[in-house]
Design a protein around this motif. Sequence first.
Motif, mmCIF file in Angstrom:
data_model
loop_
_atom_site.group_PDB
_atom_site.id
_atom_site.type_symbol
_atom_site.label_atom_id
_atom_site.label_comp_id
_atom_site.label_asym_id
_atom_site.label_seq_id
_atom_site.Cartn_x
_atom_site.Cartn_y
_atom_site.Cartn_z
ATOM 1 N N LYS A 36 0.810 -1.221 0.000
ATOM 2 C CA LYS A 36 0.000 0.000 0.000
ATOM 3 C C LYS A 36 0.844 1.271 0.000
ATOM 4 O O LYS A 36 0.393 2.320 -0.485
ATOM 5 N N SER A 37 2.069 1.193 0.494
ATOM 6 C CA SER A 37 2.934 2.376 0.511
ATOM 7 C C SER A 37 3.307 2.840 -0.886
ATOM 8 O O SER A 37 3.724 3.982 -1.080
ATOM 9 N N LYS A 38 3.144 1.952 -1.867
ATOM 10 C CA LYS A 38 3.524 2.286 -3.246
ATOM 11 C C LYS A 38 2.395 2.937 -4.040
ATOM 12 O O LYS A 38 2.582 3.315 -5.196
ATOM 13 N N ASN A 39 1.202 3.009 -3.422
ATOM 14 C CA ASN A 39 0.110 3.793 -3.999
ATOM 15 C C ASN A 39 -0.399 3.236 -5.332
ATOM 16 O O ASN A 39 -0.968 3.968 -6.150
ATOM 17 N N ASP A 41 -2.889 1.285 -5.856
ATOM 18 C CA ASP A 41 -4.350 1.308 -5.926
ATOM 19 C C ASP A 41 -4.870 2.595 -6.565
ATOM 20 O O ASP A 41 -5.838 2.582 -7.338
ATOM 21 N N THR A 42 -4.206 3.716 -6.272
ATOM 22 C CA THR A 42 -4.605 4.991 -6.870
ATOM 23 C C THR A 42 -4.421 4.960 -8.384
ATOM 24 O O THR A 42 -5.296 5.383 -9.141
ATOM 25 N N PRO A 104 3.727 5.853 -8.746
ATOM 26 C CA PRO A 104 2.883 6.730 -7.930
ATOM 27 C C PRO A 104 3.260 6.795 -6.455
ATOM 28 O O PRO A 104 2.598 7.502 -5.683
ATOM 29 N N SER A 105 4.289 6.071 -6.052
ATOM 30 C CA SER A 105 4.685 6.031 -4.638
ATOM 31 C C SER A 105 4.887 7.431 -4.074
ATOM 32 O O SER A 105 5.484 8.295 -4.711
ATOM 33 N N LYS A 106 4.384 7.659 -2.845
ATOM 34 C CA LYS A 106 4.474 8.979 -2.228
ATOM 35 C C LYS A 106 5.811 9.215 -1.540
ATOM 36 O O LYS A 106 6.189 10.352 -1.250
ATOM 37 N N ASN A 127 5.424 10.567 -8.763
ATOM 38 C CA ASN A 127 4.647 11.345 -7.809
ATOM 39 C C ASN A 127 5.426 12.593 -7.422
ATOM 40 O O ASN A 127 6.609 12.518 -7.084
#
Length: 201
Positions: A36-39, A41-42, A104-106, A127
């Motif tokens: 989930k840290s890699k984003n 899903d967005t 997309p990772s934040k 990102n």
Amino acid sequence: SNIIIIPHGINIDKKFRIINNKNKDLKFVFFSRIHKSKNLDTLIKLWKNDYFFEKLNLDIYGEIQDRKYFSNLDIRYDKNINYIGPLNNNIQQSLSKYDVLIHPSKSENFGLVIFEGLSSGLFLILNKSLEEKNLEKNNFAKNINFNNKELKNAIKNIMKNKRKIKSNFYKRKSLNYIKKNFDWKKISNIYIQNYKKLLDN
């Protein structure tokens, strides 16, 4: 004045050679661990919920570290989103079949995926929170907020410059940039030289 900042590096495959990517359409890839840290899903939500992306294929590589997170992505029946599997060997050779790495990772500890993508000759969509300003300044990346409008605009602009991004000139330039700045052999020598200075003192 006593602080030295040394970047992390990557191993560059000596056998890797830039190849002419002859496919007419742009090929997009996500490569990172599935967490989930890699984003991710967005990115998938944006890709699934707009007609613009229906004609574009997104391949996903990465080791699944969060099974529940991965199952909630629900990409099993999407024709244009494909999970390929982990990518641990021949990374540059495999990635060089693509044109654009979308990341997309934040946040990133080392950003190795970014360097591996660039060393494979890919253009990067990153990102904005990663603040990779040097890459954007050198025309290797586009930094965006991951929303529908900015992702679409970034890809539309890439489409306009498709010939440039697919050219061997661009791919060699990006590989040479990594060799010059992030080749692990060069960086490890910087570590060694600085440790020697400390010991001499």
